[in-house]
Design a protein around this motif. Structure first.
Motif, short mmCIF file in Angstrom:
data_model
loop_
_atom_site.label_atom_id
_atom_site.label_comp_id
_atom_site.label_asym_id
_atom_site.label_seq_id
_atom_site.Cartn_x
_atom_site.Cartn_y
_atom_site.Cartn_z
N UNK A 1 0.82 -1.21 0.00
CA UNK A 1 0.00 0.00 0.00
C UNK A 1 0.85 1.26 0.00
N UNK A 2 2.17 1.10 -0.01
CA UNK A 2 3.07 2.23 0.09
C UNK A 2 3.23 2.93 -1.25
N UNK A 3 2.86 4.21 -1.31
CA UNK A 3 3.10 5.03 -2.49
C UNK A 3 4.45 5.70 -2.31
N UNK A 4 5.44 5.24 -3.08
CA UNK A 4 6.82 5.66 -2.85
C UNK A 4 7.04 7.13 -3.18
N UNK A 5 6.54 7.56 -4.33
CA UNK A 5 6.69 8.96 -4.73
C UNK A 5 5.32 9.60 -4.89
N UNK A 6 5.22 10.85 -4.52
CA UNK A 6 3.96 11.59 -4.62
C UNK A 6 4.19 12.87 -5.41
N UNK A 7 3.10 13.52 -5.77
CA UNK A 7 3.21 14.75 -6.52
C UNK A 7 3.77 15.86 -5.64
N UNK A 8 4.66 16.66 -6.23
CA UNK A 8 5.21 17.79 -5.51
C UNK A 8 4.20 18.92 -5.41
N UNK A 9 4.52 19.91 -4.61
CA UNK A 9 3.63 21.07 -4.48
C UNK A 9 3.44 21.71 -5.85
N UNK A 10 2.19 21.99 -6.19
CA UNK A 10 1.88 22.50 -7.52
C UNK A 10 2.63 23.79 -7.83
N UNK A 11 3.21 23.83 -9.03
CA UNK A 11 3.92 25.04 -9.46
C UNK A 11 3.10 25.86 -10.45
N UNK A 12 1.85 25.40 -10.71
CA UNK A 12 0.96 26.16 -11.57
C UNK A 12 1.19 25.97 -13.05
N UNK A 13 2.10 25.07 -13.43
CA UNK A 13 2.38 24.85 -14.85
C UNK A 13 1.91 23.46 -15.28
N UNK A 14 1.65 23.35 -16.59
CA UNK A 14 1.07 22.13 -17.13
C UNK A 14 1.89 21.60 -18.29
N UNK A 15 1.99 20.28 -18.38
CA UNK A 15 2.69 19.63 -19.49
C UNK A 15 1.79 18.56 -20.08
N UNK A 16 1.68 18.55 -21.40
CA UNK A 16 0.96 17.50 -22.10
C UNK A 16 1.94 16.50 -22.68
N UNK A 17 1.66 15.22 -22.49
CA UNK A 17 2.53 14.15 -22.98
C UNK A 17 1.75 13.31 -23.98
N UNK A 18 2.28 13.18 -25.17
CA UNK A 18 1.64 12.40 -26.22
C UNK A 18 2.30 11.03 -26.30
N UNK A 19 1.56 10.01 -25.88
CA UNK A 19 2.10 8.65 -25.84
C UNK A 19 2.40 8.22 -24.42
N UNK A 20 1.92 7.03 -24.05
CA UNK A 20 2.09 6.56 -22.66
C UNK A 20 3.03 5.38 -22.57
N UNK A 21 3.99 5.29 -23.50
CA UNK A 21 4.99 4.24 -23.41
C UNK A 21 6.05 4.56 -22.37
N UNK A 22 7.17 3.84 -22.38
CA UNK A 22 8.20 4.04 -21.35
C UNK A 22 8.70 5.48 -21.24
N UNK A 23 8.92 6.14 -22.37
CA UNK A 23 9.42 7.52 -22.32
C UNK A 23 8.38 8.45 -21.73
N UNK A 24 7.12 8.31 -22.16
CA UNK A 24 6.05 9.17 -21.66
C UNK A 24 5.79 8.97 -20.18
N UNK A 25 5.78 7.70 -19.73
CA UNK A 25 5.54 7.42 -18.32
C UNK A 25 6.68 7.97 -17.45
N UNK A 26 7.90 7.79 -17.91
CA UNK A 26 9.05 8.29 -17.16
C UNK A 26 9.01 9.80 -17.04
N UNK A 27 8.78 10.47 -18.16
CA UNK A 27 8.71 11.93 -18.16
C UNK A 27 7.60 12.41 -17.24
#
Length: 542
Positions: free
Chosen positions: A125-151
């Motif tokens: 049940x341990x979530x190792x990493x969590x989202x950081x404090x919001x910086x108000x910026x957004x990123x769109x990622x096209x593709x959910x393969x290894x590169x997209x998931x890592x980014x």
């Protein structure tokens, strides 16, 4: 060819054939193996891993019983560490560089130890990493393969609102749809997706990104508010009632679900919604053979065949009694071995060059041999004909040994595993970024494309490599995006900077003095960044 099931095997036997080839370690096994490690300083195994996981560090934590701590070390450098533990060619990467391989001819089983730790984390049940404090910026990622998931993972840790757009109904790319089933089931990749989604990353599925000017209102209504208002229901992962033909709901773990297959989001909308865009779309369709009969019934693409197997609905998988697979790369190996394990009586790998020219790893080739696969070397396919004497097809080949002899391989099914096309049209006409002569996206050291707002990584930028290479490129792109938007250089685990730099004629082969002066300036900036983490802006660096 109708999708008939021609296997003589019963389903129980098929299930046994597709059991994981490298089974999980037991606790005693893992403890003994972890204590074999010498915990080398500046370990060769760490340098051999493209994501530069601290291998001695995570193994030492296994030895001390700290499995969550071990998994943290792994996922800190590679967000798809559980996948890579199963599918990485460890024999030529970390285990191939292991000191114990030289001393005792038996390397530490790094891959299986990595699986031991990451499996423990994914089932806890341990979530190792969590989202950081919001910086108000957004990123769109096209593709959910290894590169997209890592980014996506690294950007979420930095506080970005991240939305991933995926055209298939499940996220994960080739990790979910393209890995041999005996290496890794879909559940592993999907578990990693769930952990990344739990970090606040949104996934919009069944949705392609194109040049169309109209974006479905359901997506616009769901995604745009999340960007404009960080406290929206998507950001908080609170479910919403299903909407017609669009986004069904936002699950508690943050995944945005989509019910309308084939819907399209325009790239121009992504550009207006997000502060930066990452392209991790991989490669395109299987290359054409360009021979007569290629479109005949009974001819399949290897990835489509493998994707069918990934459903584990064995009776729906098309199979011939005699199967010919064209190609000799690792995907071809996955196709021949799985056809054999499904129960094909005869499987032949057909390749136009010699065995030593095959791009498949030696250990993969040995696996095919053990499964009873036959090989036709120096055989170039020139046509696909109607079969005779009971076979449905005949693959006509020409010898490339100088004899030019023509011969036929009778078969019921032909699988093409001859590489994938580059997505030139998408990059040039839709995304509007530069590509090189091989169709790869051109990126700089920060994985930034010719459009400074757009970044890229994975197979579409490197031309096709391992999942672990794509994961590293996603990490580097996340760092590049953050630097572009904030001016801050972050130090993620597994980013190793060089100690030796060069410039001038010895590096460029001979040019003008002014060119050498510029290279010296760039080297000075690189050295300073390597030692301090600070990017300095010298005059004349554009």
């Amino acid at each position: 060819m109708a999708e008939q099931f021609c296997t003589p095997l019963n389903l129980d036997q098929i299930e046994r054939n597709f059991a994981e080839i490298n089974p999980a370690m037991s606790s005693p096994e893992a403890l003994v193996e972890a204590n074999r490690c010498l915990y080398c300083y500046d370990a060769p195994c760490m340098h051999a891993c493209p994501t530069h996981i601290d291998v001695p560090g995570f193994i030492k934590k296994i030895a001390s019983g700290n499995l969550i701590g071990s998994a943290r070390v792994i996922f800190d450098a590679n967000p798809i560490g559980a996948t890579c533990a199963r599918v990485c060619p460890v024999e030529v990467l970390c285990e191939g560089a292991c000191v114990e391989k030289t001393l005792l001819q038996k390397p530490i089983e790094i891959g299986r130890l990595q699986r031991y730790a990451t499996d423990h984390a994914l089932t806890s049940d341990k979530q190792i990493f969590t989202k950081g404090e919001s910086n108000g910026k957004s990123v769109g990622i096209v593709g959910s393969g290894p590169a997209g998931l890592s980014c996506a993972s690294y950007l979420a840790r930095l506080g970005y609102d991240v939305t991933v757009y995926e055209q298939k109904e499940k996220a994960g790319g080739l990790d979910t749809y393209g890995m041999a089933e005996y290496k890794m089931p879909q559940s592993v990749s999907l578990s990693e997706v769930e952990r990344i989604a739990a970090m606040g990353v949104k996934f919009v599925l069944n949705t392609r990104v194109g040049s169309e000017s109209h974006t479905p209102s359901e997506i616009a209504a769901e995604v745009a508010p999340a960007i404009q208002n960080p406290k929206s229901k998507i950001q908080n992962g609170i479910g919403s009632p299903p909407s017609e033909g669009g986004v069904d709901a936002v699950s508690a773990d943050g995944v945005v679900l989509s019910s309308a297959a084939g819907q399209t989001v325009s790239f121009s909308d992504l550009d207006s919604w997000h502060d930066a865009i990452f392209l991790g779309v991989g490669l395109g369709e299987t290359n054409r053979l360009g021979i007569p009969g290629e479109d005949s019934d009974g001819v399949y693409d290897a990835l489509a065949f493998i994707e069918k197997i990934k459903t584990r609905e064995w009776k729906s998988v098309p199979l011939g009694k005699t199967v010919a697979v064209i190609g000799a790369g690792n995907t071809a190996i996955d196709a021949v071995t799985q056809a054999k394990r499904l129960g094909a009586e005869k499987v032949v790998m057909v390749y136009r060059r010699t065995e030593k020219d095959a791009s498949a790893y030696a250990y993969e080739m040995e696996l095919a041999r053990k499964d009873g696969v036959e090989f036709a070397w120096q055989a170039a396919p020139v046509g696909i004909l109607a079969g005779e004497n009971g076979s449905r097809l005949s693959l006509r080949c020409e010898r490339t040994d100088g004899s030019l002899e023509l011969f036929d391989i009778p078969c019921d099914m032909i699988i093409k595993a001859v590489g994938q096309q580059k997505m030139r049209g998408f990059f040039e006409s839709v995304a509007g970024v530069s590509i090189d002569e091989k169709g790869r996206v051109v990126v700089n050291e920060n994985l930034q494309t010719s459009n400074p707002k757009i970044f890229s990584g994975g197979d579409c930028a490197n031309g096709g490599a391992e999942a672990v290479d794509a994961a590293q490129m996603g990490k580097l792109a996340a760092r590049g995006i953050h630097f572009s938007l904030s001016g801050e250089n972050v130090a993620f685990a597994g980013i190793i900077y060089p100690k030796i730099f060069s410039g001038g004629d010895c590096a460029n082969g001979g040019a003008e003095a002014v060119d050498a002066a510029q290279m010296g300036k760039l080297a000075a900036r690189g050295i300073h960044f390597s030692l301090s983490g600070e990017n300095v802006a010298f005059a004349g660096i554009i």
